[in-house]
Scaffold this motif. Sequence first.
Motif, PDB file in Angstrom:
ATOM      1  N   ALA A 217      -3.194   9.757  -9.215  1.00  0.00           N
ATOM      2  CA  ALA A 217      -3.751   9.142 -10.425  1.00  0.00           C
ATOM      3  C   ALA A 217      -4.164  10.266 -11.367  1.00  0.00           C
ATOM      4  O   ALA A 217      -4.789  11.248 -10.942  1.00  0.00           O
TER       5      ALA A 217
ATOM      6  N   VAL B  98      -1.041   5.884 -13.673  1.00  0.00           N
ATOM      7  CA  VAL B  98      -0.430   5.751 -12.349  1.00  0.00           C
ATOM      8  C   VAL B  98       1.045   5.450 -12.571  1.00  0.00           C
ATOM      9  O   VAL B  98       1.391   4.397 -13.115  1.00  0.00           O
TER      10      VAL B  98
ATOM     11  N   THR C  42       0.846  -1.194   0.000  1.00  0.00           N
ATOM     12  CA  THR C  42       0.000   0.000   0.000  1.00  0.00           C
ATOM     13  C   THR C  42       0.880   1.242   0.000  1.00  0.00           C
ATOM     14  O   THR C  42       1.944   1.271   0.618  1.00  0.00           O
TER      15      THR C  42
ATOM     16  N   LEU D 104       1.915  -2.734 -10.160  1.00  0.00           N
ATOM     17  CA  LEU D 104       2.703  -1.820  -9.333  1.00  0.00           C
ATOM     18  C   LEU D 104       4.164  -1.823  -9.762  1.00  0.00           C
ATOM     19  O   LEU D 104       4.795  -0.761  -9.860  1.00  0.00           O
TER      20      LEU D 104
ATOM     21  N   ARG E 223      -9.547   4.332  -2.417  1.00  0.00           N
ATOM     22  CA  ARG E 223      -8.745   3.144  -2.708  1.00  0.00           C
ATOM     23  C   ARG E 223      -8.704   2.870  -4.212  1.00  0.00           C
ATOM     24  O   ARG E 223      -9.725   2.954  -4.909  1.00  0.00           O
ATOM     25  N   LEU E 224      -7.502   2.580  -4.710  1.00  0.00           N
ATOM     26  CA  LEU E 224      -7.286   2.097  -6.067  1.00  0.00           C
ATOM     27  C   LEU E 224      -6.602   0.747  -5.928  1.00  0.00           C
ATOM     28  O   LEU E 224      -5.500   0.667  -5.395  1.00  0.00           O
TER      29      LEU E 224
ATOM     30  N   ALA F  50     -11.738   0.534  -8.220  1.00  0.00           N
ATOM     31  CA  ALA F  50     -11.591   1.684  -7.327  1.00  0.00           C
ATOM     32  C   ALA F  50     -12.894   1.950  -6.601  1.00  0.00           C
ATOM     33  O   ALA F  50     -13.978   1.579  -7.067  1.00  0.00           O
TER      34      ALA F  50
ATOM     35  N   ALA G 233      -7.735  -2.239 -12.998  1.00  0.00           N
ATOM     36  CA  ALA G 233      -7.853  -1.852 -11.594  1.00  0.00           C
ATOM     37  C   ALA G 233      -9.324  -1.693 -11.242  1.00  0.00           C
ATOM     38  O   ALA G 233     -10.185  -1.558 -12.124  1.00  0.00           O
TER      39      ALA G 233
ATOM     40  N   ARG H 285       0.542   5.865  -1.036  1.00  0.00           N
ATOM     41  CA  ARG H 285      -0.231   6.981  -1.576  1.00  0.00           C
ATOM     42  C   ARG H 285       0.472   7.506  -2.816  1.00  0.00           C
ATOM     43  O   ARG H 285       1.686   7.632  -2.846  1.00  0.00           O
ATOM     44  N   THR H 286      -0.316   7.799  -3.830  1.00  0.00           N
ATOM     45  CA  THR H 286       0.237   8.338  -5.059  1.00  0.00           C
ATOM     46  C   THR H 286      -0.844   9.137  -5.770  1.00  0.00           C
ATOM     47  O   THR H 286      -1.977   9.247  -5.287  1.00  0.00           O
TER      48      THR H 286
ATOM     49  N   LEU I 226      -3.268   3.628  -3.058  1.00  0.00           N
ATOM     50  CA  LEU I 226      -3.055   2.507  -3.966  1.00  0.00           C
ATOM     51  C   LEU I 226      -2.756   1.252  -3.151  1.00  0.00           C
ATOM     52  O   LEU I 226      -1.973   1.284  -2.201  1.00  0.00           O
ATOM     53  N   ARG I 227      -3.360   0.151  -3.549  1.00  0.00           N
ATOM     54  CA  ARG I 227      -3.057  -1.142  -2.929  1.00  0.00           C
ATOM     55  C   ARG I 227      -2.836  -2.169  -4.028  1.00  0.00           C
ATOM     56  O   ARG I 227      -3.693  -2.353  -4.895  1.00  0.00           O
TER      57      ARG I 227
END
Length: 205
Positions: free
Chosen positions: A28, A105, A23, A140, A132-133, A87, A85, A25-26, A50-51
């Motif tokens: 999008a 991403v 996990t 990733l 959440r994404l 979300a 993905a 944070r970023t 992001l996960r």
Amino acid sequence: HLQASEEQRSAMETLGSVSQTATMRTMARVVGRAAASSSADIVDQPLVELRAVDAAWPLVGEMETGNGVETSAFTAPAADGNWIAVAQPILFERLGLSPGDKVAVGNIEVVLEDSLTVEPDTLSTGLRFAPRLLLSSDALEAAGLVRGGSLVTWSYALALNEAGTAEQAQAEIEGAFPNAGWRVQTTDWTSPQLAHAEQRNSDVL
């Protein structure tokens, strides 16, 4: 914030089935929209939680989505070059998008295939401050977001074999790797952030 080594992963696998998630944070970025919408409620580049999950996830429970997309749809390799993905619905709302639209991403573009309505192990990930994404571990890696200085939390879920208890497994892992720098927790653990929030709520009530 370190991935388990091969030795550590092997030790976990002797105790049961293992699933790895990451996990972070970023940002999008909407793909294919020339300019921001005139609506003040719609943005083009929001923060996301992001996960990245592997093919074994989730070990317990089931992910639920708006149109019934299953986990295998995005944890399998992208055959046509498109990463998939799902979300939370609020991300679709903030971006003004619909299922099938794309966001960028890192170094990749992902298709937002469906809305995520139930994340079965969400309580184990602590409090979130952005939508959440959810995508695959392979996606990733392709995104190039994991590099020196990246703040990534690596988590390993373990579904034990029939023999032994959670407490025994915890003691065995901690004893085998006393300097690993990780936290081993059983299913009765509550994240400190959530426990603090619950205590504050109870104090108010």
